[in-house]
Design a protein around this motif. Structure first.
Motif, PDB file in Angstrom:
ATOM      1  N   UNK A  37      21.448  26.093  50.557  1.00  0.00           N
ATOM      2  CA  UNK A  37      22.405  26.142  49.460  1.00  0.00           C
ATOM      3  C   UNK A  37      22.824  27.602  49.274  1.00  0.00           C
ATOM      4  N   UNK A  38      23.919  27.980  49.920  1.00  0.00           N
ATOM      5  CA  UNK A  38      24.335  29.380  49.967  1.00  0.00           C
ATOM      6  C   UNK A  38      24.756  29.906  48.605  1.00  0.00           C
ATOM      7  N   UNK A  39      25.331  29.059  47.779  1.00  0.00           N
ATOM      8  CA  UNK A  39      25.754  29.530  46.452  1.00  0.00           C
ATOM      9  C   UNK A  39      24.559  29.907  45.594  1.00  0.00           C
ATOM     10  N   UNK A  40      23.516  29.112  45.653  1.00  0.00           N
ATOM     11  CA  UNK A  40      22.304  29.448  44.890  1.00  0.00           C
ATOM     12  C   UNK A  40      21.651  30.706  45.441  1.00  0.00           C
ATOM     13  N   UNK A  41      21.634  30.838  46.766  1.00  0.00           N
ATOM     14  CA  UNK A  41      21.055  32.034  47.363  1.00  0.00           C
ATOM     15  C   UNK A  41      21.846  33.272  46.940  1.00  0.00           C
ATOM     16  N   UNK A  42      23.164  33.153  46.888  1.00  0.00           N
ATOM     17  CA  UNK A  42      23.995  34.273  46.470  1.00  0.00           C
ATOM     18  C   UNK A  42      23.710  34.622  45.006  1.00  0.00           C
ATOM     19  N   UNK A  43      23.580  33.615  44.162  1.00  0.00           N
ATOM     20  CA  UNK A  43      23.314  33.857  42.749  1.00  0.00           C
ATOM     21  C   UNK A  43      21.964  34.562  42.566  1.00  0.00           C
ATOM     22  N   UNK A  44      20.924  34.072  43.231  1.00  0.00           N
ATOM     23  CA  UNK A  44      19.599  34.684  43.093  1.00  0.00           C
ATOM     24  C   UNK A  44      19.579  36.106  43.664  1.00  0.00           C
ATOM     25  N   UNK A  45      20.318  36.337  44.745  1.00  0.00           N
ATOM     26  CA  UNK A  45      20.381  37.685  45.306  1.00  0.00           C
ATOM     27  C   UNK A  45      21.083  38.639  44.344  1.00  0.00           C
ATOM     28  N   UNK A  46      22.139  38.187  43.687  1.00  0.00           N
ATOM     29  CA  UNK A  46      22.824  39.048  42.715  1.00  0.00           C
ATOM     30  C   UNK A  46      21.944  39.330  41.495  1.00  0.00           C
ATOM     31  N   UNK A  47      21.189  38.341  41.063  1.00  0.00           N
ATOM     32  CA  UNK A  47      20.260  38.562  39.949  1.00  0.00           C
ATOM     33  C   UNK A  47      19.176  39.560  40.363  1.00  0.00           C
ATOM     34  N   UNK A  48      18.667  39.427  41.590  1.00  0.00           N
ATOM     35  CA  UNK A  48      17.658  40.356  42.082  1.00  0.00           C
ATOM     36  C   UNK A  48      18.230  41.769  42.199  1.00  0.00           C
ATOM     37  N   UNK A  49      19.481  41.884  42.657  1.00  0.00           N
ATOM     38  CA  UNK A  49      20.110  43.199  42.768  1.00  0.00           C
ATOM     39  C   UNK A  49      20.266  43.848  41.387  1.00  0.00           C
ATOM     40  N   UNK A  50      20.691  43.055  40.414  1.00  0.00           N
ATOM     41  CA  UNK A  50      20.838  43.591  39.059  1.00  0.00           C
ATOM     42  C   UNK A  50      19.483  44.013  38.489  1.00  0.00           C
ATOM     43  N   UNK A  51      18.476  43.185  38.711  1.00  0.00           N
ATOM     44  CA  UNK A  51      17.141  43.540  38.222  1.00  0.00           C
ATOM     45  C   UNK A  51      16.593  44.796  38.861  1.00  0.00           C
ATOM     46  N   UNK A  52      16.760  44.924  40.162  1.00  0.00           N
ATOM     47  CA  UNK A  52      16.291  46.135  40.859  1.00  0.00           C
ATOM     48  C   UNK A  52      17.047  47.361  40.383  1.00  0.00           C
ATOM     49  N   UNK A  53      18.356  47.233  40.164  1.00  0.00           N
ATOM     50  CA  UNK A  53      19.149  48.377  39.705  1.00  0.00           C
ATOM     51  C   UNK A  53      18.744  48.790  38.292  1.00  0.00           C
ATOM     52  N   UNK A  54      18.474  47.822  37.434  1.00  0.00           N
ATOM     53  CA  UNK A  54      18.040  48.159  36.072  1.00  0.00           C
ATOM     54  C   UNK A  54      16.698  48.875  36.098  1.00  0.00           C
ATOM     55  N   UNK A  55      15.779  48.379  36.905  1.00  0.00           N
ATOM     56  CA  UNK A  55      14.462  49.018  36.996  1.00  0.00           C
ATOM     57  C   UNK A  55      14.586  50.421  37.590  1.00  0.00           C
ATOM     58  N   UNK A  56      15.469  50.581  38.580  1.00  0.00           N
ATOM     59  CA  UNK A  56      15.649  51.898  39.208  1.00  0.00           C
ATOM     60  C   UNK A  56      16.237  52.913  38.232  1.00  0.00           C
ATOM     61  N   UNK A  57      17.126  52.468  37.361  1.00  0.00           N
ATOM     62  CA  UNK A  57      17.728  53.395  36.404  1.00  0.00           C
ATOM     63  C   UNK A  57      16.718  53.854  35.355  1.00  0.00           C
ATOM     64  N   UNK A  58      15.802  52.991  34.990  1.00  0.00           N
ATOM     65  CA  UNK A  58      14.839  53.356  33.946  1.00  0.00           C
ATOM     66  C   UNK A  58      13.559  53.968  34.487  1.00  0.00           C
ATOM     67  N   UNK A  59      13.398  53.903  35.776  1.00  0.00           N
ATOM     68  CA  UNK A  59      12.119  54.328  36.316  1.00  0.00           C
ATOM     69  C   UNK A  59      12.095  55.609  37.009  1.00  0.00           C
TER      70      UNK A  59
END
Length: 59
Positions: A37-59
């Motif tokens: 299910x490529x759409x779900x994989x894309x959604x989870x990858x974008x959520x993971x990218x946002x989470x990693x970017x937020x953690x990187x900015x604060x860390x």
């Protein structure tokens, strides 16, 4: 630095999943369905990218 790399990898996965979904939507043989299910994989990858970017900015 490691979180930025994770965000970059997640963005690449999201783009590749988007391309795969685009190709699946335009396939010639409609009976050949995929098992990913490529759409779900894309959604989870974008959520993971946002989470990693937020953690990187604060860390």
């Amino acid at each position: 630095m490691l979180w930025w790399i994770g965000a970059g990898v997640a963005v690449v996965v999201a783009v590749l999943a988007g391309v795969a979904d685009w190709r699946r939507d335009r396939r010639d043989d409609l009976d050949r369905v995929g098992w990913v299910d490529w759409r779900s994989m894309q959604m989870f990858a974008l959520i993971a990218a946002a989470g990693c970017a937020i953690i990187a900015q604060h860390g």
